[in-house]
Design an enzyme around this catalytic site. Structure first.
Site, PDB file in Angstrom:
ATOM      1  N   TYR A 199      -0.787   0.939 -14.582  1.00  0.00           N
ATOM      2  CA  TYR A 199      -1.159   2.203 -13.945  1.00  0.00           C
ATOM      3  C   TYR A 199      -2.041   3.117 -14.791  1.00  0.00           C
ATOM      4  O   TYR A 199      -2.436   4.187 -14.339  1.00  0.00           O
ATOM      5  CB  TYR A 199       0.110   2.959 -13.530  1.00  0.00           C
ATOM      6  CG  TYR A 199       0.934   2.195 -12.505  1.00  0.00           C
ATOM      7  CD1 TYR A 199       0.404   1.896 -11.254  1.00  0.00           C
ATOM      8  CD2 TYR A 199       2.218   1.752 -12.790  1.00  0.00           C
ATOM      9  CE1 TYR A 199       1.146   1.182 -10.321  1.00  0.00           C
ATOM     10  CE2 TYR A 199       2.964   1.048 -11.865  1.00  0.00           C
ATOM     11  CZ  TYR A 199       2.422   0.761 -10.634  1.00  0.00           C
ATOM     12  OH  TYR A 199       3.141   0.060  -9.705  1.00  0.00           O
ATOM     13  N   ASN A 248      -1.307   8.603  -1.756  1.00  0.00           N
ATOM     14  CA  ASN A 248      -0.791   7.420  -2.432  1.00  0.00           C
ATOM     15  C   ASN A 248       0.701   7.443  -2.183  1.00  0.00           C
ATOM     16  O   ASN A 248       1.436   8.192  -2.838  1.00  0.00           O
ATOM     17  CB  ASN A 248      -1.101   7.444  -3.930  1.00  0.00           C
ATOM     18  CG  ASN A 248      -0.593   6.188  -4.633  1.00  0.00           C
ATOM     19  OD1 ASN A 248       0.140   5.392  -4.046  1.00  0.00           O
ATOM     20  ND2 ASN A 248      -0.974   6.019  -5.881  1.00  0.00           N
ATOM     21  N   HIS A 290       4.641   0.231   1.522  1.00  0.00           N
ATOM     22  CA  HIS A 290       4.981  -1.099   2.018  1.00  0.00           C
ATOM     23  C   HIS A 290       6.192  -1.103   2.941  1.00  0.00           C
ATOM     24  O   HIS A 290       6.544  -2.140   3.494  1.00  0.00           O
ATOM     25  CB  HIS A 290       5.243  -2.036   0.821  1.00  0.00           C
ATOM     26  CG  HIS A 290       4.255  -1.853  -0.293  1.00  0.00           C
ATOM     27  ND1 HIS A 290       2.918  -2.139  -0.143  1.00  0.00           N
ATOM     28  CD2 HIS A 290       4.394  -1.343  -1.559  1.00  0.00           C
ATOM     29  CE1 HIS A 290       2.281  -1.852  -1.282  1.00  0.00           C
ATOM     30  NE2 HIS A 290       3.153  -1.354  -2.147  1.00  0.00           N
ATOM     31  N   ASP A 319       3.978   6.861  10.902  1.00  0.00           N
ATOM     32  CA  ASP A 319       4.005   7.578  12.183  1.00  0.00           C
ATOM     33  C   ASP A 319       3.532   9.019  12.009  1.00  0.00           C
ATOM     34  O   ASP A 319       2.802   9.549  12.860  1.00  0.00           O
ATOM     35  CB  ASP A 319       5.420   7.579  12.780  1.00  0.00           C
ATOM     36  CG  ASP A 319       5.833   6.209  13.329  1.00  0.00           C
ATOM     37  OD1 ASP A 319       4.958   5.333  13.484  1.00  0.00           O
ATOM     38  OD2 ASP A 319       7.037   6.019  13.580  1.00  0.00           O
ATOM     39  N   HIS A 328      -4.632   3.724  -3.913  1.00  0.00           N
ATOM     40  CA  HIS A 328      -3.705   3.074  -4.852  1.00  0.00           C
ATOM     41  C   HIS A 328      -4.395   2.896  -6.186  1.00  0.00           C
ATOM     42  O   HIS A 328      -5.571   2.513  -6.233  1.00  0.00           O
ATOM     43  CB  HIS A 328      -3.241   1.711  -4.330  1.00  0.00           C
ATOM     44  CG  HIS A 328      -2.492   1.827  -3.049  1.00  0.00           C
ATOM     45  ND1 HIS A 328      -1.216   2.336  -3.004  1.00  0.00           N
ATOM     46  CD2 HIS A 328      -2.856   1.575  -1.779  1.00  0.00           C
ATOM     47  CE1 HIS A 328      -0.825   2.377  -1.747  1.00  0.00           C
ATOM     48  NE2 HIS A 328      -1.799   1.927  -0.980  1.00  0.00           N
ATOM     49  N   SER A 379      -3.491   0.670  -8.531  1.00  0.00           N
ATOM     50  CA  SER A 379      -3.607  -0.766  -8.795  1.00  0.00           C
ATOM     51  C   SER A 379      -4.190  -1.475  -7.581  1.00  0.00           C
ATOM     52  O   SER A 379      -4.210  -0.926  -6.468  1.00  0.00           O
ATOM     53  CB  SER A 379      -2.219  -1.337  -9.122  1.00  0.00           C
ATOM     54  OG  SER A 379      -1.345  -1.176  -8.009  1.00  0.00           O
TER      55      SER A 379
HETATM   56  O1  CA2 Z   1      -1.009   1.200  -7.256  1.00  0.00           O
HETATM   57  C1  CA2 Z   1      -0.471   2.189  -6.730  1.00  0.00           C
HETATM   58  O2  CA2 Z   1      -0.965   3.308  -6.751  1.00  0.00           O
HETATM   59  C2  CA2 Z   1       0.901   2.030  -6.068  1.00  0.00           C
HETATM   60  O3  CA2 Z   1       0.932   2.866  -4.920  1.00  0.00           O
HETATM   61  C3  CA2 Z   1       1.907   2.490  -7.087  1.00  0.00           C
HETATM   62  C4  CA2 Z   1       3.347   2.295  -6.635  1.00  0.00           C
HETATM   63  C5  CA2 Z   1       3.584   0.864  -6.164  1.00  0.00           C
HETATM   64  O4  CA2 Z   1       4.896   0.726  -5.637  1.00  0.00           O
HETATM   65  C6  CA2 Z   1       2.585   0.457  -5.114  1.00  0.00           C
HETATM   66  O5  CA2 Z   1       2.819  -0.881  -4.761  1.00  0.00           O
HETATM   67  C7  CA2 Z   1       1.167   0.601  -5.624  1.00  0.00           C
HETATM   68  C8  CA2 Z   1       4.316   2.567  -7.782  1.00  0.00           C
HETATM   69  C9  CA2 Z   1       4.160   3.898  -8.400  1.00  0.00           C
HETATM   70  C10 CA2 Z   1       5.008   3.914  -9.618  1.00  0.00           C
HETATM   71  O6  CA2 Z   1       4.242   4.453 -10.661  1.00  0.00           O
HETATM   72  C11 CA2 Z   1       4.703   4.305 -11.921  1.00  0.00           C
HETATM   73  C12 CA2 Z   1       3.888   4.773 -12.902  1.00  0.00           C
HETATM   74  C13 CA2 Z   1       4.281   4.634 -14.195  1.00  0.00           C
HETATM   75  C14 CA2 Z   1       5.504   4.045 -14.520  1.00  0.00           C
HETATM   76  C15 CA2 Z   1       6.309   3.580 -13.532  1.00  0.00           C
HETATM   77  C16 CA2 Z   1       5.921   3.729 -12.209  1.00  0.00           C
END
Ligand code: CA2
Length: 163
Positions: free
Chosen positions: A42, A93, A99, A106, A119, A121
């Site tokens: 991230y 985001n 998911h 909605d 997103h 990632s």
């Molecule tokens: O890539 C993205 O922005 C996501 O929305 C991030 C979500 C993930 O569940 C999606 O599949 C993709 C997770 C956010 C959690 O962010 C963290 C950042 C640092 C440390 C731990 C979690």
């Protein structure tokens, strides 16, 4: 012009001028941890950094940002509904709720303003369960894989269409 979910869809008809120029930036669960853990996935930028950067960029464009983060699905739903009254567009985001959340989808689908999904990632290069987004089908555009830059791309794209 365009489809009902297109970026040009009614930009806040009946809304006051300041609401039209306000963009809600909504962030879902765990995004408050950004920059503190898993920097390989991230990045090192914190959510506070993104907020400050977007606010500065928006100000240059004559737009305002209302930036929020919540770990709670219902709160995110409430904010989507609030955006319908107070914003000209939404950048979201939804984190892990991307998911799973029919409720957030909605709430976004009920809006008459453009929604941009971001997103950090590339969700399509990760685990299979991340390949499905319930948000994409109701968003005007989806940006993923550019890290924090994706939020700025979303703002730039909206600017082109909000004026
Ligand atoms: O890539 C993205 O922005 C996501 O929305 C991030 C979500 C993930 O569940 C999606 O599949 C993709 C997770 C956010 C959690 O962010 C963290 C950042 C640092 C440390 C731990 C979690």
């Amino acid at each position: 012009m365009g489809t009902s979910k297109g970026i040009r869809k009614s930009l806040g008809y009946g809304m006051n001028e300041s609401a039209k120029k306000t963009i809600f930036v909504l962030n879902g669960p765990n995004l408050n941890l950004l920059g503190t853990r898993q920097p390989d996935i991230y990045g090192k930028t914190t959510l506070e950094d993104i907020k400050a950067g977007l606010e500065g960029r928006a100000a240059e464009m004559g737009l305002a940002i209302d930036f929020r983060q919540s770990n709670h699905e219902g709160e995110l739903v409430d904010w989507c509904q609030e955006a319908g009254k107070k914003a000209g567009a939404v950048i979201i985001n939804a984190g892990g709720y991307t998911h799973t959340s029919v409720a957030i989808r909605d709430a976004l689908a009920a809006l008459d303003i453009p929604v941009i999904e971001v997103h950090l990632s590339n969700i399509y290069a990760r685990e299979e369960f991340r390949h499905t987004s319930l948000i994409s089908g109701v968003a005007a555009a989806t940006i993923c894989g550019f890290g924090a830059l994706g939020y700025y791309f979303a703002l730039d794209g909206l600017k082109e269409n909000l004026t």
